[in-house]
Structure formats: C-alpha cells, structure tokens
Design an enzyme around this catalytic site. Structure first.
Site, PDB file in Angstrom:
ATOM      1  N   CYS A 121       0.816  -1.228   0.000  1.00 39.31           N
ATOM      2  CA  CYS A 121       0.000   0.000   0.000  1.00 39.31           C
ATOM      3  C   CYS A 121       0.845   1.272   0.000  1.00 39.31           C
ATOM      4  CB  CYS A 121      -0.909   0.026   1.223  1.00 39.31           C
ATOM      5  SG  CYS A 121      -1.785  -1.510   1.515  1.00 39.31           S
ATOM      6  N   HIS A 159      -8.867   3.041  -2.860  1.00 39.39           N
ATOM      7  CA  HIS A 159      -7.461   2.831  -2.503  1.00 39.39           C
ATOM      8  C   HIS A 159      -6.803   1.968  -3.582  1.00 39.39           C
ATOM      9  CE1 HIS A 159      -3.870   1.705  -0.470  1.00 39.39           C
ATOM     10  NE2 HIS A 159      -4.353   0.787   0.353  1.00 39.39           N
ATOM     11  N   CYS A 218      -1.046   2.817   6.424  1.00 36.25           N
ATOM     12  CA  CYS A 218      -0.708   1.469   6.874  1.00 36.25           C
ATOM     13  C   CYS A 218      -0.351   0.632   5.653  1.00 36.25           C
ATOM     14  CB  CYS A 218      -1.867   0.845   7.642  1.00 36.25           C
ATOM     15  SG  CYS A 218      -3.378   0.635   6.675  1.00 36.25           S
TER      16      CYS A 218
END
Length: 387
Positions: free
Chosen positions: A91, A343, A373
């Site tokens: 991520c 995302h 995160c």
C-alpha cells in the site's frame, strides 16, 4: 545535503473498479497520461533532464508487470535515456517511490525525478496470483494476510464500535463530495479519457467512486464483510475498490530555482516502520511518530493530516493514539479519503500526498503529514513543509 522539493503533483480521477470509467483503459495508459501531463505543466524542465522515474505498483503482473514504470515512460514518449523503476512496498508503494527519489536527490545522485504510482484493481485484482508460503503461519497468524480481519482486530483492541465506523465512513463520502462540488480537487485532477455507462468515450474530471447519498442509517444495514458472526467491519466502512494513478515532480531546491520553477513544498522528513502483521493497520502511529521525531516536530505542529483510510476500524485507532480524536474535523482527511475515493494500492501514497499539498495551501498551514498502513505490518509517513 540537498533540500528536496515538490514542484507539482497531480492525479487521475478515481474510477470504479467494477465496470467503471477506466474499464477499457490500461494501467500503463493511466500512468503515461500523468507523466505527459506533469511534463506539459512544467515546460521549463526538459524530459531528457529527468534523472529517473520511480513508480509504485503492487500487483506487478499482466498489464502491470515487466516494470510498468518503464513501459509507461515509453508510452509517454519520455526520452529513452531516462531510466524508470517500479517500486513495491504494497500500500505504501508510491510513497516509497517518493522516498527513494528524495534520497537520491539528498545525496546529489539526482536533481529531478518523476514519481508516482498506479493500480488498476479492476484489471488486476488484489488477490490475483497471491500464494502465501504455507510455513508462514508458524511465525504469523494466518489471518494477518486478510486485511479485513486485521481491521477487526484493531477495532476490538481499541473499542471502536460499529456506530463509530459507520459515522466515519459517512463523513468520508460527505467530505469528498463537498470537495468535488466546491472544486477543491480541481488543481489535482487531470481530466482522463474513459467510458461512461453507455460505453461512450469521454473525459472524466471527477471521482466516480464517491457515493454522495451515503448515510449512517444506510451503512448500518450492511452485513459484516469479513467476520459474519461477530464482525463490525463492512464493505461500506472499507476503502472502495478503484482504479487510478497519481504523480509528482520532485527536484532539488537548487535545480527548481535554476529553472524558475516554484516549489510547492519541501520533504521535511520520511519514515517507514514495521509492526505486528496482525494489526498492520496500526503502522501509521509509529511511522508518524518517527517522521515527526526526524523533523524535530510534534503532532501539534502539523496543520493538516492525510491518513489513508484502509478501513474506518483501522484509521480510528491511529487517530486516537496520535491524540487527534478531538481534532478530526479540523485536521484529518478534510477532503474525505479512501473509503470514498478508493485505494488503488500502488497509487495511494502519491494520491494522499497530492491531496495534502493542496489542503496545506488552501488552509495556509506550514506543515502537513501523510501516512498510511501497509499490509503484513508496516507503516510509512512523510512530513511536508510549505516553501
């Protein structure tokens, strides 16, 4: 040591992954479009003067495989002499791309880099081809590889109720829609070609993922998505599945001045940390604390935060432990976040940094912090200072 500055930052609209605007657009094309756009917006910098391109992408297979950074650069007709590399920290990939470029500039090994990231989650799903080592469960809980269950764990540990999650998710959509309506995203979104519901080719200049009709009452009717019996995390309180790209032009401050380019912000500090994979969503807390320590700042010095909303159950414990619960509406994700915008994994680090820069300018604050995160237990953070 050279000062690192952000000269420009842009993104595509966020398209729905299921039958959305970019269903017929490839990840390389989204990336190349932004590369061309950044260079066109900053003509004082010749493309041949770029020292490197750092591009984040998580699922590096199919159209995103074989070094998508280089493929996109070739599509964008960036001179062949300019190298390009694809970066993967899950991520945090495109924020890691920014960090990699910043370090090159700090050490004098580069003067100008193009950074960013992409993820087409409609064409290359997050789970495509994933094959965890069977022995990993001896060291790490098997559920640590299931992001939704790690969010459930954080919610239980920190007393985050279903009602709190629903309220935060509704806020994300409301804020993102208000930002769209007011034109707050206008400076960062580059109109991008796609197809509407009827298959007609058109230019999109808005995020189609936002659901302005979202209410707490509607969210309360959704079933738990990951733990059907005892869970509190739903699809509505999780980051949306979307397709998109984001990009930034990063330079040494001295080179920007030489070219007459006005820096928007300095990279004040950077940090990346590890944490327990079972609570991977907690990574922003130690990452932010380390970045602030490196910058010689405290939480109270930061005027605005962009914290990636993987899940409401994940971001709320981070906000709580950074001492920001009472300041959510003054400082946190003021234009909404990933619950509303989505995302796209490799894109999000550059996306939240881009949104942060615009918010810092709009709110006239000196310092901003972007953090996220990272699956399997990491956190990444960047402190920016307006120039």
């Amino acid at each position: 040591m050279e000062q690192v500055v952000i000269v420009d930052a842009i993104r595509t609209p966020m398209g729905r992954s299921k039958g959305g605007a970019f269903r017929n657009v490839r990840a390389e094309d989204l990336s190349a479009h932004l590369m061309r756009s950044l260079l066109a917006r900053n003509p004082a910098l010749e493309a041949a003067a770029l020292d490197d391109i750092y591009w984040g992408c998580v699922q590096q297979t199919l159209e995103q495989g074989f070094n998508i950074a280089r493929n996109a650069a070739l599509l964008a007709e960036v001179p062949h002499s300019v190298p390009a590399v694809t970066v993967n920290r899950l991520c945090g990939s495109s924020m890691q791309a920014l960090h990699d470029a910043a370090r090159m500039i700090m050490t004098g090994d580069a003067q100008a880099c193009l950074v960013g990231g992409v993820e087409h989650m409609g064409h290359v799903p997050m789970s495509h081809g994933v094959d965890f080592h069977p022995g990993l469960s001896r060291n790490v809980a098997k559920a640590a590889g299931m992001m939704g269950l790690t969010a459930e764990m954080l919610a239980r540990m920190h007393g985050i109720s279903r009602e709190m999650q629903d309220a935060f998710a509704a806020r994300s959509h409301a804020r993102a829609w208000a930002a769209t309506q007011s034109g707050a995203f206008k400076n960062e979104i580059i109109p991008t070609g796609g197809h509407d519901a009827d298959g007609v080719l058109k230019q999109f200049n808005y995020d189609e993922v936002i659901r302005p009709e979202t209410t707490v009452e509607a969210l309360a009717t959704l079933r738990p998505a990951f733990d059907p019996v005892n869970g509190t995390v739903t699809a509505g309180t999780s980051s949306a599945l979307s397709d998109g790209a984001a990009a930034m032009l990063v330079m040494s401050e001295s080179r920007a001045h030489e070219l007459g380019l006005k820096p928007r912000a300095r990279v004040r500090s950077m940090a990346v940390v590890g944490c327990d994979p079972s609570i991977m969503g907690y990574g922003p807390v130690p990452a932010s604390k380390l970045a602030l320590k490196k910058a010689g700042l405290s939480v109270s010095d930061i005027g605005v935060f962009e914290m990636n909303e993987a899940f409401a159950a994940q971001i709320l414990p981070c906000i709580k432990d950074l001492g920001l619960i009472e300041q959510i509406d003054e400082k946190i994700n003021l234009n909404g976040g990933a619950i509303a915008l989505g995302h796209p994994l490799g894109c999000s680090g550059a996306r939240i940094s881009t949104t942060l820069l615009n918010l810092m300018e709009h709110k006239d604050v000196q310092f901003g912090l972007a953090t996220m995160c990272i699956g399997l237990g990491q956190g990444i953070a960047t402190v920016f200072e307006r120039v």
